[in-house]
Design an enzyme around this catalytic site. Sequence first.
Site, PDB file in Angstrom:
ATOM      1  N   LYS A 172       0.844  -1.194   0.000  1.00  0.00           N
ATOM      2  CA  LYS A 172       0.000   0.000   0.000  1.00  0.00           C
ATOM      3  C   LYS A 172       0.881   1.247   0.000  1.00  0.00           C
ATOM      4  O   LYS A 172       1.504   1.579   0.991  1.00  0.00           O
ATOM      5  CB  LYS A 172      -0.936   0.041   1.219  1.00  0.00           C
ATOM      6  CG  LYS A 172      -2.066   1.038   0.954  1.00  0.00           C
ATOM      7  CD  LYS A 172      -2.540   1.792   2.154  1.00  0.00           C
ATOM      8  CE  LYS A 172      -1.643   2.873   2.631  1.00  0.00           C
ATOM      9  NZ  LYS A 172      -1.552   4.083   1.775  1.00  0.00           N
ATOM     10  N   GLU A 250      10.252   2.212  10.219  1.00  0.00           N
ATOM     11  CA  GLU A 250      11.265   3.243   9.939  1.00  0.00           C
ATOM     12  C   GLU A 250      10.541   4.578   9.986  1.00  0.00           C
ATOM     13  O   GLU A 250       9.612   4.802   9.218  1.00  0.00           O
ATOM     14  CB  GLU A 250      11.907   3.037   8.565  1.00  0.00           C
ATOM     15  CG  GLU A 250      12.799   1.821   8.475  1.00  0.00           C
ATOM     16  CD  GLU A 250      14.000   1.861   9.395  1.00  0.00           C
ATOM     17  OE1 GLU A 250      14.361   2.952   9.889  1.00  0.00           O
ATOM     18  OE2 GLU A 250      14.564   0.788   9.651  1.00  0.00           O
ATOM     19  N   CYS A 284      13.952  11.535   5.506  1.00  0.00           N
ATOM     20  CA  CYS A 284      14.052  11.152   6.926  1.00  0.00           C
ATOM     21  C   CYS A 284      15.485  11.303   7.412  1.00  0.00           C
ATOM     22  O   CYS A 284      15.731  11.434   8.602  1.00  0.00           O
ATOM     23  CB  CYS A 284      13.571   9.723   7.108  1.00  0.00           C
ATOM     24  SG  CYS A 284      14.338   8.607   5.932  1.00  0.00           S
ATOM     25  N   GLU A 385      10.490  16.824  14.211  1.00  0.00           N
ATOM     26  CA  GLU A 385      10.738  16.641  12.780  1.00  0.00           C
ATOM     27  C   GLU A 385       9.823  17.569  11.977  1.00  0.00           C
ATOM     28  O   GLU A 385       8.610  17.586  12.180  1.00  0.00           O
ATOM     29  CB  GLU A 385      10.486  15.195  12.366  1.00  0.00           C
ATOM     30  CG  GLU A 385      10.865  14.970  10.917  1.00  0.00           C
ATOM     31  CD  GLU A 385      10.588  13.569  10.431  1.00  0.00           C
ATOM     32  OE1 GLU A 385       9.479  13.071  10.656  1.00  0.00           O
ATOM     33  OE2 GLU A 385      11.489  12.971   9.815  1.00  0.00           O
TER      34      GLU A 385
HETATM   35  P1  NAD Z   1       2.509   8.801   7.301  1.00  0.00           P
HETATM   36  O1  NAD Z   1       2.803   8.126   8.588  1.00  0.00           O
HETATM   37  O2  NAD Z   1       1.441   9.811   7.256  1.00  0.00           O
HETATM   38  O3  NAD Z   1       2.093   7.720   6.204  1.00  0.00           O
HETATM   39  C1  NAD Z   1       2.943   6.638   5.865  1.00  0.00           C
HETATM   40  C2  NAD Z   1       2.095   5.523   5.295  1.00  0.00           C
HETATM   41  O4  NAD Z   1       1.267   5.002   6.329  1.00  0.00           O
HETATM   42  C3  NAD Z   1       1.152   5.953   4.172  1.00  0.00           C
HETATM   43  O5  NAD Z   1       1.097   4.942   3.199  1.00  0.00           O
HETATM   44  C4  NAD Z   1      -0.174   6.083   4.880  1.00  0.00           C
HETATM   45  O6  NAD Z   1      -1.279   5.881   4.051  1.00  0.00           O
HETATM   46  C5  NAD Z   1      -0.064   4.953   5.885  1.00  0.00           C
HETATM   47  N1  NAD Z   1      -0.944   5.093   7.044  1.00  0.00           N
HETATM   48  C6  NAD Z   1      -1.370   6.230   7.650  1.00  0.00           C
HETATM   49  N2  NAD Z   1      -2.185   5.932   8.684  1.00  0.00           N
HETATM   50  C7  NAD Z   1      -2.262   4.583   8.746  1.00  0.00           C
HETATM   51  C8  NAD Z   1      -2.944   3.668   9.587  1.00  0.00           C
HETATM   52  N3  NAD Z   1      -3.698   4.103  10.601  1.00  0.00           N
HETATM   53  N4  NAD Z   1      -2.800   2.345   9.352  1.00  0.00           N
HETATM   54  C9  NAD Z   1      -2.022   1.906   8.344  1.00  0.00           C
HETATM   55  N5  NAD Z   1      -1.353   2.720   7.508  1.00  0.00           N
HETATM   56  C10 NAD Z   1      -1.465   4.042   7.710  1.00  0.00           C
HETATM   57  O7  NAD Z   1       3.895   9.380   6.770  1.00  0.00           O
HETATM   58  P2  NAD Z   1       4.176  10.263   5.441  1.00  0.00           P
HETATM   59  O8  NAD Z   1       3.679  11.637   5.695  1.00  0.00           O
HETATM   60  O9  NAD Z   1       3.720   9.539   4.226  1.00  0.00           O
HETATM   61  O10 NAD Z   1       5.765  10.260   5.394  1.00  0.00           O
HETATM   62  C11 NAD Z   1       6.545  11.171   6.104  1.00  0.00           C
HETATM   63  C12 NAD Z   1       7.184  10.500   7.295  1.00  0.00           C
HETATM   64  O11 NAD Z   1       7.910   9.344   6.861  1.00  0.00           O
HETATM   65  C13 NAD Z   1       8.205  11.347   8.006  1.00  0.00           C
HETATM   66  O12 NAD Z   1       8.011  11.270   9.395  1.00  0.00           O
HETATM   67  C14 NAD Z   1       9.535  10.717   7.638  1.00  0.00           C
HETATM   68  O13 NAD Z   1      10.564  10.898   8.562  1.00  0.00           O
HETATM   69  C15 NAD Z   1       9.172   9.305   7.509  1.00  0.00           C
HETATM   70  N6  NAD Z   1      10.144   8.577   6.695  1.00  0.00           N
HETATM   71  C16 NAD Z   1      11.007   7.747   7.328  1.00  0.00           C
HETATM   72  C17 NAD Z   1      11.949   7.056   6.613  1.00  0.00           C
HETATM   73  C18 NAD Z   1      12.888   6.114   7.302  1.00  0.00           C
HETATM   74  O14 NAD Z   1      13.386   5.220   6.641  1.00  0.00           O
HETATM   75  N7  NAD Z   1      13.145   6.267   8.578  1.00  0.00           N
HETATM   76  C19 NAD Z   1      12.022   7.216   5.221  1.00  0.00           C
HETATM   77  C20 NAD Z   1      11.141   8.094   4.607  1.00  0.00           C
HETATM   78  C21 NAD Z   1      10.188   8.770   5.359  1.00  0.00           C
END
Ligand code: NAD
Length: 483
Positions: A172, A250, A284, A385
Amino acid sequence: MKPHANYIGGAWVPGPDAAENINPSDTRDVVGLYARASLEQAHDAVAAAAAAQPRWAASLPQQRADALDFIGREIEQRGPELADLLAREEGKPLAEARGEVQRAAHIFRFFAGEALRAGGELLPSTRAGLAVEITREPVGVVSLITPWNFPIAIPAWKIAPALAHGNAVVFKPAELVPGCAWALAEIISRAGLPAGAFNLVMGSGRALGPALIDDAQVAAVSFTGSEATGRQLAARAVARPGAMARVQLEMGGKNPLVVLDDADLDVAVACALNGAFFSTGQRCTASSRLVVTAGIHDRFVDALVARLQGLVLGDARKPGTTVGPVVDATQLQQDLKYIALARSEGAELAFGGQHHAELEGQPGHYLMPALFIHSTNTMRFNREEIFGPVAGVIRVADADEALAVANDTAYGLSAGVCTTSLKTAAHFKRQLQAGMVMVNAPTAGVDPHVPFGGRKASSHGPREQGRYAAEFYTVVKTAYVAA
Ligand code: NAD
């Protein structure tokens, strides 16, 4: 415009509705319409994966290697087209988008090799007449949930090891970037996998989570995204009745780049510019805290501001653009909120921070990278962040204070140090509390074949990528065999 469909059980399945994928460089431009799966369809995808799991687990390593190699090669061949799509839907400048696509290709090809390298151990028993065999088996159906900031590389670094190690996948992608996810799924659909071994469901994580996490047929969930979502997801994975799901998270970062008095100024400035502001700071691993010792501070700030003045903010697909737009209006509001907060906390804006609702007649989410000076590590904008092109310079007295400040954070994904002393570099390499340490290199930018992941609130569970990915995507079996 016909919506791009979900891919479930080997068939393209339209959703009950669809969402527009909007170009952040020009919000009038609709990249495409993409299905939003229903919860029932997500359950169907999990069921299809569960049905395919035994067959995929029993597939020959060469079949898995050939499939992954096919995917990697096609990504590589279609590099320019996929990079253009990535730049268009996410706003990453074309040069960076090309690098990301190439990386996705390399990841698939690396894991094609890994499928053939799976091995075990044979040990003598401590008891007479027995031998001990340690083998790895697929973990089972895996849900892979990804964020928007690396629309093809992060999916690749979850899907490739999952398939290589014999697991059926339900993928997803983030709502904002279904384009690359769909293109990748379309390539995978032609790679010779049994129906159901790979499934794509698009749409809201919140809506589909009950299938992707709570369904008892899901053995493991690998998630990359925000800390808040990650924590919720992990709690659900262990709260469900019956077997708990294995979880890999992550999450966020507040990565420090330490610049010491003896640093090569050009190297330090190049690391800061890349680490803090490339990909519009939406990484990130971005160096959002620049921890600089007093002896080099002023020269460093002057040189960095001079380099910032050379940045070209613009349409991600336009030649010459070095900083693309912010991904969407919500993220833009968050960035602007933190810029205002930094000011109110007493930091001084040394460069940028201007929002442009349009550039050259194109409406988009344009934000000039913002560099704050006279900031402290206790300011909220240096602790939380932001995930945008905003960085704070924190002046410190010496290397000891720099190390203490660098480690004074809830996160621990990546950390960097710029120094010309081998001895100091070795000290920081040992003492920085982060999963990845960069010496005279930007905190962001990693290789596809080595472990990726963090400490503290940045990560939970085993590392991703490289050989280490097997820790998550396989389960260990210990067999005692009487001679
Ligand atoms: P997000 O947490 O909003 O969403 C990430 C994913 O989770 C999306 O596909 C979203 O649809 C899904 N999601 C959201 N709520 C959910 C739920 N209740 N159940 C299941 N899935 C759910 O994050 P984002 O805004 O897409 O990405 C930004 C974040 O990602 C930042 O905090 C960044 O640091 C982090 N990030 C971390 C890494 C790493 O490897 N550490 C890499 C890239 C991004």
